[in-house]
Design a protein around this motif. Structure first.
Motif, PDB file in Angstrom:
ATOM      1  N   THR A 133      17.797  15.506 105.024  1.00 58.83           N
ATOM      2  CA  THR A 133      18.452  16.608 104.214  1.00 58.83           C
ATOM      3  C   THR A 133      19.137  17.197 104.816  1.00 58.83           C
ATOM      4  O   THR A 133      19.524  17.203 106.096  1.00 58.83           O
ATOM      5  CB  THR A 133      17.092  17.260 104.097  1.00 58.83           C
ATOM      6  N   THR A 134      19.695  18.218 104.163  1.00 57.09           N
ATOM      7  CA  THR A 134      21.079  19.019 104.804  1.00 57.09           C
ATOM      8  C   THR A 134      20.512  19.822 105.935  1.00 57.09           C
ATOM      9  O   THR A 134      21.210  19.893 106.939  1.00 57.09           O
ATOM     10  CB  THR A 134      21.563  19.855 103.614  1.00 57.09           C
ATOM     11  N   SER A 135      19.482  20.655 105.707  1.00 51.81           N
ATOM     12  CA  SER A 135      19.113  21.515 106.810  1.00 51.81           C
ATOM     13  C   SER A 135      18.728  20.795 108.100  1.00 51.81           C
ATOM     14  O   SER A 135      18.541  21.491 109.278  1.00 51.81           O
ATOM     15  CB  SER A 135      17.866  22.365 106.301  1.00 51.81           C
ATOM     16  N   ASP A 136      18.135  19.594 108.028  1.00 55.61           N
ATOM     17  CA  ASP A 136      17.782  18.779 109.464  1.00 55.61           C
ATOM     18  C   ASP A 136      18.845  17.981 110.012  1.00 55.61           C
ATOM     19  O   ASP A 136      18.637  17.225 110.941  1.00 55.61           O
ATOM     20  CB  ASP A 136      16.593  17.906 109.036  1.00 55.61           C
ATOM     21  N   MET A 164      25.753  20.889 101.843  1.00 54.17           N
ATOM     22  CA  MET A 164      25.030  19.804 100.975  1.00 54.17           C
ATOM     23  C   MET A 164      25.279  18.423 101.312  1.00 54.17           C
ATOM     24  O   MET A 164      26.355  18.195 102.013  1.00 54.17           O
ATOM     25  CB  MET A 164      25.014  20.313  99.452  1.00 54.17           C
ATOM     26  N   THR A 165      24.613  17.395 100.783  1.00 53.24           N
ATOM     27  CA  THR A 165      24.869  15.965 100.984  1.00 53.24           C
ATOM     28  C   THR A 165      25.617  15.391  99.681  1.00 53.24           C
ATOM     29  O   THR A 165      25.505  16.344  98.625  1.00 53.24           O
ATOM     30  CB  THR A 165      23.481  15.169 101.072  1.00 53.24           C
ATOM     31  N   ASP A 166      26.316  14.266  99.750  1.00 53.51           N
ATOM     32  CA  ASP A 166      27.080  13.835  98.532  1.00 53.51           C
ATOM     33  C   ASP A 166      25.662  13.650  97.324  1.00 53.51           C
ATOM     34  O   ASP A 166      26.013  13.485  96.096  1.00 53.51           O
ATOM     35  CB  ASP A 166      27.803  12.538  98.765  1.00 53.51           C
ATOM     36  N   ASP A 204      15.146  18.122  91.030  1.00 55.30           N
ATOM     37  CA  ASP A 204      14.894  19.380  91.341  1.00 55.30           C
ATOM     38  C   ASP A 204      15.910  19.361  93.018  1.00 55.30           C
ATOM     39  O   ASP A 204      15.724  18.334  93.701  1.00 55.30           O
ATOM     40  CB  ASP A 204      13.720  19.804  91.809  1.00 55.30           C
ATOM     41  N   ILE A 205      16.232  20.459  93.374  1.00 56.85           N
ATOM     42  CA  ILE A 205      17.129  20.842  94.509  1.00 56.85           C
ATOM     43  C   ILE A 205      16.597  22.092  94.905  1.00 56.85           C
ATOM     44  O   ILE A 205      16.804  23.121  94.179  1.00 56.85           O
ATOM     45  CB  ILE A 205      18.764  20.777  94.047  1.00 56.85           C
ATOM     46  N   VAL A 206      16.461  22.274  96.327  1.00 54.40           N
ATOM     47  CA  VAL A 206      16.042  23.571  96.761  1.00 54.40           C
ATOM     48  C   VAL A 206      17.182  24.196  97.406  1.00 54.40           C
ATOM     49  O   VAL A 206      17.916  23.529  98.186  1.00 54.40           O
ATOM     50  CB  VAL A 206      14.971  23.162  98.166  1.00 54.40           C
ATOM     51  N   VAL A 207      17.498  25.486  97.196  1.00 52.31           N
ATOM     52  CA  VAL A 207      18.365  26.280  97.730  1.00 52.31           C
ATOM     53  C   VAL A 207      18.006  27.399  98.424  1.00 52.31           C
ATOM     54  O   VAL A 207      17.115  28.043  98.161  1.00 52.31           O
ATOM     55  CB  VAL A 207      19.246  26.957  96.194  1.00 52.31           C
ATOM     56  N   LYS A 222      25.482  32.367 103.974  1.00 50.06           N
ATOM     57  CA  LYS A 222      25.356  30.707 103.680  1.00 50.06           C
ATOM     58  C   LYS A 222      24.329  30.304 102.853  1.00 50.06           C
ATOM     59  O   LYS A 222      23.316  30.961 102.613  1.00 50.06           O
ATOM     60  CB  LYS A 222      25.184  29.932 105.135  1.00 50.06           C
ATOM     61  N   LEU A 223      24.754  29.065 102.258  1.00 50.21           N
ATOM     62  CA  LEU A 223      23.912  28.308 101.345  1.00 50.21           C
ATOM     63  C   LEU A 223      23.492  27.108 101.800  1.00 50.21           C
ATOM     64  O   LEU A 223      24.593  26.271 102.092  1.00 50.21           O
ATOM     65  CB  LEU A 223      24.675  28.365 100.020  1.00 50.21           C
ATOM     66  N   PHE A 224      22.208  26.604 101.947  1.00 41.92           N
ATOM     67  CA  PHE A 224      21.875  25.219 102.060  1.00 41.92           C
ATOM     68  C   PHE A 224      21.201  24.725 100.922  1.00 41.92           C
ATOM     69  O   PHE A 224      20.189  25.193 100.602  1.00 41.92           O
ATOM     70  CB  PHE A 224      21.143  25.343 103.404  1.00 41.92           C
ATOM     71  N   PHE A 225      21.884  23.530 100.338  1.00 42.46           N
ATOM     72  CA  PHE A 225      21.118  22.604  99.322  1.00 42.46           C
ATOM     73  C   PHE A 225      20.466  21.397  99.892  1.00 42.46           C
ATOM     74  O   PHE A 225      20.934  20.910 100.747  1.00 42.46           O
ATOM     75  CB  PHE A 225      22.188  22.282  98.237  1.00 42.46           C
ATOM     76  N   ASP A 226      19.248  21.499  99.622  1.00 45.43           N
ATOM     77  CA  ASP A 226      18.170  20.393 100.319  1.00 45.43           C
ATOM     78  C   ASP A 226      17.468  19.817  99.324  1.00 45.43           C
ATOM     79  O   ASP A 226      17.419  20.272  98.196  1.00 45.43           O
ATOM     80  CB  ASP A 226      17.386  20.919 101.387  1.00 45.43           C
TER      81      ASP A 226
END
Length: 546
Positions: free
Chosen positions: A213-216, A233-235, A252-255, A261-265
């Motif tokens: 995921t994005t944050s990792d 975010m990822t593609d 679902d997507i975790v924001v 900053k914004l992280f989409f996971d």
């Protein structure tokens, strides 16, 4: 001598102003007049209830109602007549009852005479398909479950109907490549000669596929610490937002809003890691756990087929295309799949930049140049449901096969195309994979491949990237206005709506309580605050001793 018959000459009235009688006979006085039209169907001469109009599907004057003006009887001439039923006839909605034998005599004429011609066979198949689709609108509606359990204490921050996304447009500028990691294998052109008559079995792969995921992602963490952008975010998540109006199943997507900053996971075990099958098909797939053609079972099968196909069509032990940096997710001596990660930065507004991690599957040598490649697989599970048998139609009517897939998997193909355009690959290589037997989900064969240009394919499927980027920009602008914390974007399972929820920081952790305690409810007596603290202290001491 017999009496001669007596004949009385009737009175003949002379109408000087026109034709017809000038007076009404005494026995017809008081009878109401029923108007009529020349366009009405001819029915019975005497029809006191008007039921004859029902023969024409309610297209008569009164839509099946009886003609009330004739509900009378004349006491002087018909003393023995009694009106039995004075109620108006029931309404007929004009629906025909399906009769499968209606055209049976037409279907048998081919076998009696000369052999069946190709155009006659096509007409016969069209009629059979029409019979199968008859009254499809009256079939039961399939209800899907949500991708995540929505807690009642999670407040709804915003509801976004899909109808409001259709008019959003934004033209994004040329992206900036920040990093390119991993190594790619070259495409084996032998698979371009695969046909349904010369098919190849699909082999299982033992390579490791990473879904981080994005944050990792360590590269994204480094870019965020260097303030390279504000949104990450990822593609997979980006294309899910871009093609949200085409989606039917829930996702679902975790924001996470941290500072500016914004992280989409994605959640652990999210259904975004799996491919959908027949998501937009007219015949909805049911959520049945014991059915091999259920939603979850088909999704797992399609994901495994896509991974195996993406590695089988590449030259394993040949030359590799080095991207510049090592794979950021490599650990030890893992046999990683051929995947490269390109980190690209897009400017979505005057003061907001977006970094996307894009995945690329392979490289193709074309006219002496290396072209980046996206390898995807379409899988066939039951030709009866789609109406097109790949083994018979793929060679002669490949366009019809692809058109059927575009209808049944519009969301999946749109996400693949959008991901190719975002990552900057030149070619999409589509593979057609089918089951060896309809009831066998473990063995498949490759029936053929097809090459698509992302830009041309986007025009073919009516995918407008301006609208896609407009949706992404609207979601980013909405999330940037939120307070710091964690949020959840959920696509409703049975409605064309996205909802934004505010969730606790530990909402998706294992120690998150399933049932929230009401505010007016006290803790049980045997677990008072003091005792609970003592238990926690004892537990901590035991862990330290261990």
């Amino acid at each position: 001598m017999p009496a001669q018959p007596f004949f009385q000459v009737p009175t003949v009235e002379d109408n000087e102003d026109g034709w017809g009688p000038t007076t009404v006979p005494q026995q017809l006085e008081g009878i109401p007049y029923a108007p009529f039209s020349k366009g009405e169907k001819v029915s019975k001469i005497s029809d006191f209830t008007g039921s004859g109009f029902n023969r024409f599907g309610g297209r008569g004057r009164d839509q099946g109602q009886g003609v009330a003006v004739f509900n009378f009887f004349h006491n002087e001439e018909e003393d023995s007549f009694h009106l039995v039923d004075n109620k108006p006839a029931a309404k007929n909605k004009g629906q025909r009852r399906f009769n499968p034998q209606r055209f049976a005599h037409r279907n048998t004429q081919f076998s009696r005479g000369q052999p069946e011609q190709p155009h006659q066979a096509r007409q016969k198949q069209q009629k059979q398909r029409q019979f199968q689709n008859f009254h499809r609108d009256n079939q039961r509606q399939v209800t899907y479950s949500s991708s995540v359990d929505i807690r009642p204490e999670w407040p709804v921050v915003e509801s976004i109907p899909f109808t409001s996304l259709a008019k959003l447009n934004f033209t994004v500028g040329k992206p900036e490549d920040i990093a390119f990691c991993g190594a790619l294998e070259y495409y084996d052109k032998v698979y371009d000669r695969v046909t349904p008559k010369v098919d190849r079995p699909l082999k299982r792969t033992n390579k490791v596929f990473k879904s981080v995921t994005t944050s990792d992602d360590p590269v994204i963490r480094k870019l965020a610490s260097e303030d390279k952008a504000q949104v990450f975010m990822t593609d997979v998540l980006l294309t899910s937002l871009m093609c949200a109006p085409r989606s039917v199943y829930s996702w679902d997507i975790v924001v996470t809003r941290a500072g500016d900053k914004l992280f989409f996971d994605k959640r652990d075990g999210s259904n975004l890691d799996y491919l959908t099958v027949a998501e937009t098909a007219p015949e909805s797939v049911l959520e049945e756990k014991d059915n091999i053609n259920g939603v979850q079972q088909l999704s797992q099968e399609a994901t495994g087929v896509n991974q195996a196909f993406s590695q089988q069509v590449l030259v394993t032990n040949g030359e590799k295309y080095e991207c510049g940096s090592k794979n950021p997710f490599a650990e030890g001596n893992e046999n990683l799949a051929s995947t490269a990660y390109r980190y690209r930065k897009y400017k979505v507004s005057a003061d907001t930049e977006l970094v996307v991690r894009c995945e690329i599957d392979g490289v193709l040598k074309h006219k002496g140049q290396d072209e980046l490649l996206s390898v995807k697989a379409l899988n066939e599970f039951d030709p009866k449901l789609t109406g097109v048998d790949w083994r018979h139609k793929l060679e002669t009517q490949r366009g019809a096969v692809l058109a059927t897939e575009l209808k049944n998997n519009a969301n999946k193909l749109a996400k693949w195309t959008a991901a190719a355009l975002v990552s900057g690959v030149e070619i999409i290589k589509l593979g057609y994979v089918s089951r060896v037997h309809q009831r066998d989900t473990r063995h498949h064969v490759i029936l053929g491949t097809q090459v698509c240009k992302p830009k041309d394919f986007a025009m073919q499927i009516n995918l407008h990237m301006e609208n896609c980027w407009g949706i992404v920009r609207a979601v980013i602008d909405l999330c940037l206005k939120l307070d710091e914390g964690k949020y959840l974007i959920v696509k409703e399972p049975n409605k064309p709506v996205m909802r934004l929820y505010s969730v606790p920081e530990n909402a998706f952790e294992q120690n998150y309580t399933d049932d929230a305690m009401p505010e007016n409810e006290e803790a049980p007596a045997d677990e008072a605050p003091g005792k609970a603290e003592d238990k926690d202290d004892d537990k901590d001491k035991d862990e330290e001793e261990d």
